[in-house]
Design an enzyme around this catalytic site. Structure first.
Site, PDB file in Angstrom:
ATOM      1  N   GLY A 158      -2.888   7.110  -5.635  1.00  0.00           N
ATOM      2  CA  GLY A 158      -3.472   8.677  -5.457  1.00  0.00           C
ATOM      3  C   GLY A 158      -2.813   9.673  -6.660  1.00  0.00           C
ATOM      4  N   ILE A 180       1.729   3.196  -2.327  1.00  0.00           N
ATOM      5  CA  ILE A 180       2.387   3.248  -3.519  1.00  0.00           C
ATOM      6  C   ILE A 180       2.356   4.521  -4.339  1.00  0.00           C
ATOM      7  CG2 ILE A 180       0.990   2.047  -5.000  1.00  0.00           C
ATOM      8  CD1 ILE A 180       3.309   0.006  -5.497  1.00  0.00           C
ATOM      9  N   GLU A 209      -6.209  26.337   3.804  1.00  0.00           N
ATOM     10  CA  GLU A 209      -5.396  25.354   2.847  1.00  0.00           C
ATOM     11  C   GLU A 209      -5.981  24.413   2.100  1.00  0.00           C
ATOM     12  OE1 GLU A 209      -6.168  23.570   7.055  1.00  0.00           O
ATOM     13  OE2 GLU A 209      -5.613  25.502   6.272  1.00  0.00           O
ATOM     14  N   HIS A 254     -10.566  26.623   6.978  1.00  0.00           N
ATOM     15  CA  HIS A 254      -9.161  25.969   6.868  1.00  0.00           C
ATOM     16  C   HIS A 254      -8.811  26.430   5.298  1.00  0.00           C
ATOM     17  CE1 HIS A 254      -8.619  22.905   9.810  1.00  0.00           C
ATOM     18  NE2 HIS A 254     -10.107  23.097  10.089  1.00  0.00           N
ATOM     19  N   CYS A 306      -8.025  27.652  12.490  1.00  0.00           N
ATOM     20  CA  CYS A 306      -9.027  26.469  13.150  1.00  0.00           C
ATOM     21  C   CYS A 306      -8.787  26.714  14.792  1.00  0.00           C
ATOM     22  CB  CYS A 306      -9.178  25.379  12.578  1.00  0.00           C
ATOM     23  SG  CYS A 306     -10.566  24.315  13.304  1.00  0.00           S
ATOM     24  N   SER A 353       0.920  -1.218   0.106  1.00  0.00           N
ATOM     25  CA  SER A 353       0.053   0.127   0.156  1.00  0.00           C
ATOM     26  C   SER A 353       0.963   1.226  -0.097  1.00  0.00           C
ATOM     27  CB  SER A 353      -0.857   0.110   1.187  1.00  0.00           C
ATOM     28  OG  SER A 353       0.014  -0.099   2.412  1.00  0.00           O
TER      29      SER A 353
END
Length: 535
Positions: free
Chosen positions: A19, A16, A511, A509, A382, A14
């Protein structure tokens, strides 16, 4: 044109880079003029990652419509420059929860509820819904984990069925695997990939393309061997080499013809992807002339993925300043009044990001105090905004013991209190103030200047507590400026001290809205101030 479905699976190990491969392909197809959306299937039983420890999962990425999702969605949005929705992240827990609710309502008309067809049908409906709600030409679906994981079996079965449901010309399977290089032997090993593909074929899925993650170039001989044993075309064996910057990957994949192979397989008539602007951005990123040091004071710094969107937003804002952002990771648990100057003395700027719970908050407050008193550019996000208010209350207003009702329910001065509509809520998951909300900006403030004097800005939120308006007049009398509020003036969204170079904190947030080619404005104002402070 029929919607085209691309499924990205992983094998051998995993994490790897599935995405990034999926996001890079999405960018290439978008630059061919196609409308692209993308989603992530996560086989864990949690409904969503909202209540998971950052050490387990990393960052929780929030969409415009308030879904708490996997951090890969951040990569998707940054690479493809699209805003995703709640259909873009699907978990085992979410699917089983929905199926069981239908069963309780009698919607299955007395049938025995089973993995096939009920779970697989629900999964396929999520795929089609994600495409339908975005009116996309192409949807890319990444399946988390690796082939062979017991949790992934219903997901892979749903992917197998999609080929029969929508037609072979409308479906493509891409399998990403690790190609290990044994330095002692001086050779690459293809056997793990062969076994992974064998496992996938045993589940009824024949990959149309292999993406091999490798540290060294594989060479045509290795590609031909994989093509022969895995039954894919040699040109459809694509390398994903380690790179200095993530944003090089779409260009590397394009150079190998990946997007053209995908278009040919799916019978997509689309012009070549124009990556001129992207290439220019990568060239700039590789040749930044300045450097700026940002200290990130957080409680989860041992796992940097917990702040991945913060880090990327800082980098994006560095690009427009021609500056490489060097991050100094400061564990908030280690910060005290005695050592704060030593830990932060070389910082050009200080950022205090979000988080939950009491641990590390006193260290963050010390960092905020250091930034305020020494006029170091500071951005609070936040929880960082809430602690900025608490620090000011304690050390400027003299309200000894001031705190948040979340952290110290018995405090005499609850500067931060629970939102009124959250008081009776007992469940933790999915009950925060989530998603896109507007903030009305105060004219003449640093926040308004950062956002080019817009009257209202909309950003994503994830919080349950807010500034206690009973203290607002007292703060304002001491020079504390509430430069962003909700349109009804009830919720404080942005605070600042105008006398400092840059001392701004926000409840939302920012970002989550940053892109490499379009950095978020408040982050850019902060990094710009830090660059100026470094000179």
């Amino acid at each position: 044109m029929s919607t085209k479905y691309i499924f990205v699976t992983g094998g051998v190990v995993s994490s790897i880079g599935k995405g990034i491969v999926a996001a890079s392909l999405g960018r290439l197809l978008k630059n061919r003029g196609l409308k692209v959306t993308i989603q992530k299937f996560d086989p864990y039983i949690n409904i969503d990652p909202g209540t998971m420890s950052p050490y387990q999962h990393g960052e929780v990425f929030v969409t415009d419509d308030g879904a708490e999702t996997d951090l890969d969605l951040g990569h998707y949005e940054r690479f493809i420059d699209i805003n995703l929705n709640k259909y873009s992240n699907v978990t085992t827990g979410k699917i089983y929860s929905e199926v069981l609710r239908k069963e309780r309502r009698g919607e299955y008309l007395g049938a025995t509820v089973q993995v096939i067809p009920h779970i697989t049908d629900a999964l396929k409906e999520k795929i089609k819904r994600a495409a339908l709600t975005t009116d996309s030409d192409v949807i890319i679906t990444e399946v988390g984990g690796t082939v062979g994981d017991i949790e992934s079996l219903p997901f892979l079965e749903a992917l197998r069925q999609m080929k029969a449901d929508v037609g072979a010309d409308n479906v493509m399977y891409i399998h990403t695997t690790l190609l290990p290089y044994l330095k002692a032997a001086g050779e690459m090993k293809t056997k793990p990939t062969q076994h992974s593909v064998k496992e996938l074929r045993g589940l009824g899925i024949q990959p149309n393309m292999l993406v091999i993650r490798t540290e060294e170039p594989a060479g045509q001989g290795i590609k031909n061997k994989l093509a022969q044993f895995c039954d894919v075309a040699p040109e459809a064996v694509i390398e994903s080499l380690d790179v200095e910057h993530l944003y090089q990957i779409p260009l590397n994949l394009q150079a190998q013809g990946m997007d053209q192979i995908v278009c040919d397989h799916l019978k997509l008539d689309a012009p070549a992807a124009d990556m001129t602007e992207w290439s220019a951005m990568v060239d700039k990123v590789m040749n930044l002339k300045k450097q700026v040091k940002i200290s990130l004071v957080g409680k989860y710094v041992e796992l940097q993925d917990a702040y991945i969107s913060v880090v990327e937003a800082l980098k994006h804002s560095g690009y427009v300043n021609d500056a490489e952002v060097k991050i100094n990771w400061v564990n908030a648990n280690d910060v005290t009044a005695e050592n704060v100057a030593e830990l932060l003395s070389d910082a050009d700027g200080i950022i205090v990001p979000g988080g939950f719970g009491q641990r590390g908050t006193e260290g963050k407050i010390q960092a905020i105090r250091y930034a305020r008193e020494n006029d170091v550019p500071m951005l609070g996000v936040c929880l960082g905004m809430q602690l900025t208010c608490i620090e000011f209350a304690r050390h400027v207003l003299g309200l000894e013991g001031a705190n948040s009702a979340e952290l110290a329910p018995e405090t005499k001065y609850p500067i931060i209190d629970i939102m009124r509509d959250q008081i009776d809520i007992e469940d933790m998951g999915g009950t925060l103030r989530l998603g896109l909300y507007p903030s009305k900006l105060k004219r003449g403030s640093k926040a308004a200047a950062a956002y080019h004097n817009q009257e209202v800005v909309q950003r994503r939120h994830r919080h349950r507590y807010e500034f206690n308006n009973a203290f607002r007049e007292q703060f304002e009398a001491a020079g504390f400026v509430f430069s962003g509020v909700s349109p009804d003036n009830r919720l404080v969204e942005i605070v600042e001290i105008p006398e400092n170079k840059f001392f701004v904190a926000c409840q939302y947030h920012p970002e989550l809205s940053s892109r490499p080619n379009r950095p978020e404005e408040l982050y850019t104002a902060f990094v710009t101030a830090a660059v100026e402070n470094s000179n």
